[in-house]
Design an enzyme around this catalytic site. Structure first.
Site, mmCIF file in Angstrom:
data_model
loop_
_atom_site.group_PDB
_atom_site.id
_atom_site.type_symbol
_atom_site.label_atom_id
_atom_site.label_comp_id
_atom_site.label_asym_id
_atom_site.label_seq_id
_atom_site.Cartn_x
_atom_site.Cartn_y
_atom_site.Cartn_z
ATOM 1 N N ARG A 64 0.818 -1.217 0.000
ATOM 2 C CA ARG A 64 0.000 0.000 0.000
ATOM 3 C C ARG A 64 0.857 1.275 0.000
ATOM 4 O O ARG A 64 0.485 2.282 -0.604
ATOM 5 C CB ARG A 64 -0.956 -0.003 1.196
ATOM 6 C CG ARG A 64 -2.111 0.949 1.015
ATOM 7 C CD ARG A 64 -3.163 0.723 2.049
ATOM 8 N NE ARG A 64 -4.274 -0.049 1.546
ATOM 9 C CZ ARG A 64 -5.367 0.502 0.996
ATOM 10 N NH1 ARG A 64 -5.472 1.783 0.881
ATOM 11 N NH2 ARG A 64 -6.360 -0.251 0.582
ATOM 12 N N LEU A 92 -6.890 7.704 1.216
ATOM 13 C CA LEU A 92 -5.611 8.243 0.747
ATOM 14 C C LEU A 92 -4.552 8.192 1.845
ATOM 15 O O LEU A 92 -4.836 8.442 3.011
ATOM 16 C CB LEU A 92 -5.779 9.695 0.300
ATOM 17 C CG LEU A 92 -6.715 9.950 -0.879
ATOM 18 C CD1 LEU A 92 -6.737 11.445 -1.199
ATOM 19 C CD2 LEU A 92 -6.288 9.140 -2.108
ATOM 20 N N ASN A 106 -13.941 15.455 -1.361
ATOM 21 C CA ASN A 106 -14.634 14.200 -1.640
ATOM 22 C C ASN A 106 -16.132 14.434 -1.568
ATOM 23 O O ASN A 106 -16.604 15.313 -0.842
ATOM 24 C CB ASN A 106 -14.229 13.164 -0.573
ATOM 25 C CG ASN A 106 -14.941 11.834 -0.731
ATOM 26 O OD1 ASN A 106 -15.044 11.294 -1.843
ATOM 27 N ND2 ASN A 106 -15.458 11.290 0.364
ATOM 28 N N HIS A 108 -19.614 12.379 -0.568
ATOM 29 C CA HIS A 108 -20.026 11.173 0.151
ATOM 30 C C HIS A 108 -21.553 11.093 0.181
ATOM 31 O O HIS A 108 -22.222 12.104 0.445
ATOM 32 C CB HIS A 108 -19.469 11.217 1.586
ATOM 33 C CG HIS A 108 -19.878 10.036 2.393
ATOM 34 N ND1 HIS A 108 -19.332 8.781 2.193
ATOM 35 C CD2 HIS A 108 -20.813 9.895 3.369
ATOM 36 C CE1 HIS A 108 -19.902 7.920 3.028
ATOM 37 N NE2 HIS A 108 -20.798 8.571 3.760
ATOM 38 N N ASP A 140 -9.187 14.160 4.745
ATOM 39 C CA ASP A 140 -8.056 14.019 5.663
ATOM 40 C C ASP A 140 -7.699 12.536 5.752
ATOM 41 O O ASP A 140 -8.155 11.736 4.924
ATOM 42 C CB ASP A 140 -8.372 14.651 7.032
ATOM 43 C CG ASP A 140 -9.505 13.949 7.757
ATOM 44 O OD1 ASP A 140 -9.922 12.859 7.312
ATOM 45 O OD2 ASP A 140 -9.974 14.489 8.770
ATOM 46 N N GLY A 142 -8.646 10.258 7.719
ATOM 47 C CA GLY A 142 -9.697 9.347 8.185
ATOM 48 C C GLY A 142 -10.630 8.929 7.059
ATOM 49 O O GLY A 142 -10.458 9.316 5.901
ATOM 50 N N ASP A 144 -13.899 9.614 5.574
ATOM 51 C CA ASP A 144 -14.997 10.596 5.498
ATOM 52 C C ASP A 144 -15.088 11.467 6.754
ATOM 53 O O ASP A 144 -16.195 11.789 7.224
ATOM 54 C CB ASP A 144 -16.343 9.868 5.255
ATOM 55 C CG ASP A 144 -16.300 8.977 4.023
ATOM 56 O OD1 ASP A 144 -15.714 9.390 3.016
ATOM 57 O OD2 ASP A 144 -16.837 7.857 4.082
#
Ligand code: GRF
Length: 212
Positions: A64, A92, A106, A108, A140, A142, A144
């Site tokens: 990864r 990310l 993003n 969601h 960030d 985390g 979402d």
């Protein structure tokens, strides 16, 4: 404002951004579409439109960290001002987050902070909420969890399945995401990693919740 769009799937949000650009409603230029899946339908659409595409695949067992490095390198090479995750189904890592602090957003399919993760519409149904919607937020480290930029609400109706609710939510995503990109492009919304400054008329004010 040059943007790179990260996708994994269908690309209906990518199409909505392109339509808004064509209609003069989104002052952005798509300099590349990057996918983690070779077969993402979004790539075909981007190719057909003459947008540069790149694939940075992550398969089971792949390292990864190496993938995060490769993804960051690919995105950096496209020189975007803003990165838009539109159905990108990966979290990310730091290489991209550190290179573009506060410049990755993003969309969601739930009203965050409720129902983060892969199954927002189903989780909303399971919780029995009567209102759901979509959220555009800064990305960030985390899942979402980043600062919320804008949201739009939709009703949950009797007999909804996760699919029917998601379809209703996507109608709002297709309005909200291009609108947010435009507001960022014209400087009406300014982003930094920790907060969102919204001196403009709140986008959500122009959104009406249809009757259930
Ligand atoms: C959207 O509902 C978005 O909220 C979520 O993934 C879905 C992608 O849809 N992150 P599409 O590929 O843009 O059609």
């Amino acid at each position: 404002m040059d943007i790179v769009i990260l996708v994994s799937g269908r690309g209906s949000n990518l199409k909505a951004i392109c339509s808004a650009i064509d209609a003069g409603k989104c002052d952005a230029n798509i300099v590349g579409v990057v996918s983690d899946r070779k077969k993402a339908a979004a790539l075909e659409f981007a190719d057909a439109r003459g947008i540069q595409t790149r694939v940075v695949s992550l398969r089971k067992g792949d390292d990864r960290d190496l993938w995060n490095d490769a993804l960051a390198k690919t995105v950096v090479s496209l020189k975007p001002d803003l990165i838009v995750l539109a159905g990108f189904m990966r979290v990310l890592g730091t290489p991209l987050l550190e290179r573009f602090p506060g410049r990755i957003i993003n969309v969601h399919p739930a009203l965050l902070p409720a129902f983060p993760g892969h199954s927002g519409p189903q989780d909303a149904l399971d919780a029995g909420v009567r209102i759901s919607g979509c959220t555009v937020h800064i990305v960030d480290a985390g899942v979402d969890t980043g600062p919320i930029i804008a949201q739009a609400a939709v009703p949950v109706v009797e007999g909804d399945s996760a699919e029917s609710l998601h379809t209703r939510i996507q109608v709002q995503e297709h309005r909200l995401l291009p609108a947010v990109i435009h507001q960022i492009a014209i400087g009406a919304i300014t982003l930094n990693p920790l907060r969102v400054r919204r001196p403009v008329a709140d986008l959500s004010r122009s959104l009406t919740v249809p009757d259930a």
